[in-house]
Design an enzyme around this catalytic site. Structure first.
Site, PDB file in Angstrom:
ATOM      1  CB  SER A 197      -0.762  -0.069   1.323  1.00 51.23           C
ATOM      2  OG  SER A 197      -1.460   1.207   1.469  1.00 51.23           O
ATOM      3  CE1 TYR A 232      -4.165  -1.630   5.325  1.00 51.09           C
ATOM      4  CE2 TYR A 232      -3.313   0.458   4.856  1.00 51.09           C
ATOM      5  CZ  TYR A 232      -3.693  -0.956   4.441  1.00 51.09           C
ATOM      6  OH  TYR A 232      -3.735  -1.114   3.222  1.00 51.09           O
TER       7      TYR A 232
END
Ligand SMILES: NC(=O)c1ccc[n+]([C@@H]2O[C@H](COP(=O)([O-])OP(=O)(O)OC[C@H]3O[C@@H](n4cnc5c(N)ncnc54)[C@H](O)[C@@H]3O)[C@@H](O)[C@H]2O)c1
Length: 259
Positions: free
Chosen positions: A142, A155
């Site tokens: 990501s 995250y």
């Protein structure tokens, strides 16, 4: 790109990016193995893809459970005779909480899915690929693997960790015929992004449309990406066309990481 008769395993295969990537691989001739912890979503994805039973296997599995991971790798080999591509893609965004208010278990849960799940998938697939003398792994990272974001510590930490795992696995296998790379999407229009939008406006669901506009305005291309735009890069990284590419992570983010 040609994946005729290749066995391609996709974790998070019933999710937004996983499903569309499965379709893209299947369109190029691959047999696909969809792995997901959500059996209902797996069943509907299988129906949507419309592949015959000889070309698709669905496995309900939790990527954080090593027995499940060993099972989906073994079932892939048993059905298709090889494991040529692993798209290590299952992921979980976790909560929006500042570090000082977070607790150990919440942090741990995100790390387990996003880091340990990727680690276990690589561990078991790499044994098969090394024996074959060929294979490609693409880990879903990501832009969160390269930047910080207030409120998203687990995250962010988890995706940074996968950048390091990807490089390390690539170096461990650089001369074995097995390549390991990462893809780094951002703002791709899936269920996960919908969850993030809700997390950004928890007390006012009517504000979601504004949140969507805000996120889109922050992307240099001024729009969300589509799962198929991630799939195209995944297929390239998994293909023989990327034969000298290993240990790399490719952004698919409308220019976000360039800012
Ligand atoms: N959508 C985005 O904007 C975006 C941006 C950057 C990175 N990503 C990454 O892309 C990947 C796919 O996300 P998506 O957007 O398709 O989300 P999604 O929520 O649509 O799909 C995620 C899938 O993973 C599955 N999953 C979650 N935990 C699992 C577990 N423990 N075991 C097995 N399956 C599990 C879910 O059931 C779901 O089907 C994730 O790794 C995510 O972090 C997404």
């Amino acid at each position: 790109m040609n994946f005729n008769d290749k066995a391609v395993v996709i974790t998070g295969g019933a999710g937004g990016i996983g499903k569309i990537t499965a379709k893209a691989f299947a369109d190029k001739g691959a047999n696909v193995v969809l792995v997901d912890m959500n059996p209902d979503a797996l069943a509907s994805t299988k129906e949507e893809l419309g592949l015959g039973d000889d070309r698709i296997l669905t496995v309900t599995a939790d990527v954080t459970n090593e027995e499940d991971v060993a099972r989906f790798v073994a079932e892939t080999k048993a059905k298709f005779g090889s494991l040529d591509v692993l798209f290590n893609n299952a992921g979980f965004e976790g909560p929006f909480i500042p570090i000082k208010d977070s607790d150990y278990k919440t942090f741990q849960k995100v790390m387990e899915v996003n880091v340990y799940g990727v680690f276990l998938g690589m561990k078991h697939a790499l044994k098969v690929m090394e024996e074959q003398g060929s294979g490609a792994i693409v880990n879903t990272i990501s832009n969160a693997g390269f930047i910080g974001s207030a409120g998203m510590s687990p995250y962010i930490a988890s995706k940074h960790a996968v950048v390091g795992l990807t490089k390390t696995a690539a170096l461990e296998h650089a001369d074995t015929g097995v390549r390991i790379n990462g893809v780094a999407p951002a703002a791709i229009d899936t269920q996960m992004l919908g969850n993030i939008e809700k997390n950004m406006s928890p007390d006012n669901p009517d504000n979601i449309e504004n949140v969507r506009k805000q996120i889109q305005a922050s992307v240099p291309m001024k729009r969300y990406g589509l799962p198929v735009e991630v799939a195209q890069v995944v297929l390239f990284l998994a293909s023989d066309e990327a034969s000298f590419v290993t240990g790399a992570t490719y952004p698919v983010d409308g220019g976000s990481l360039a800012t």
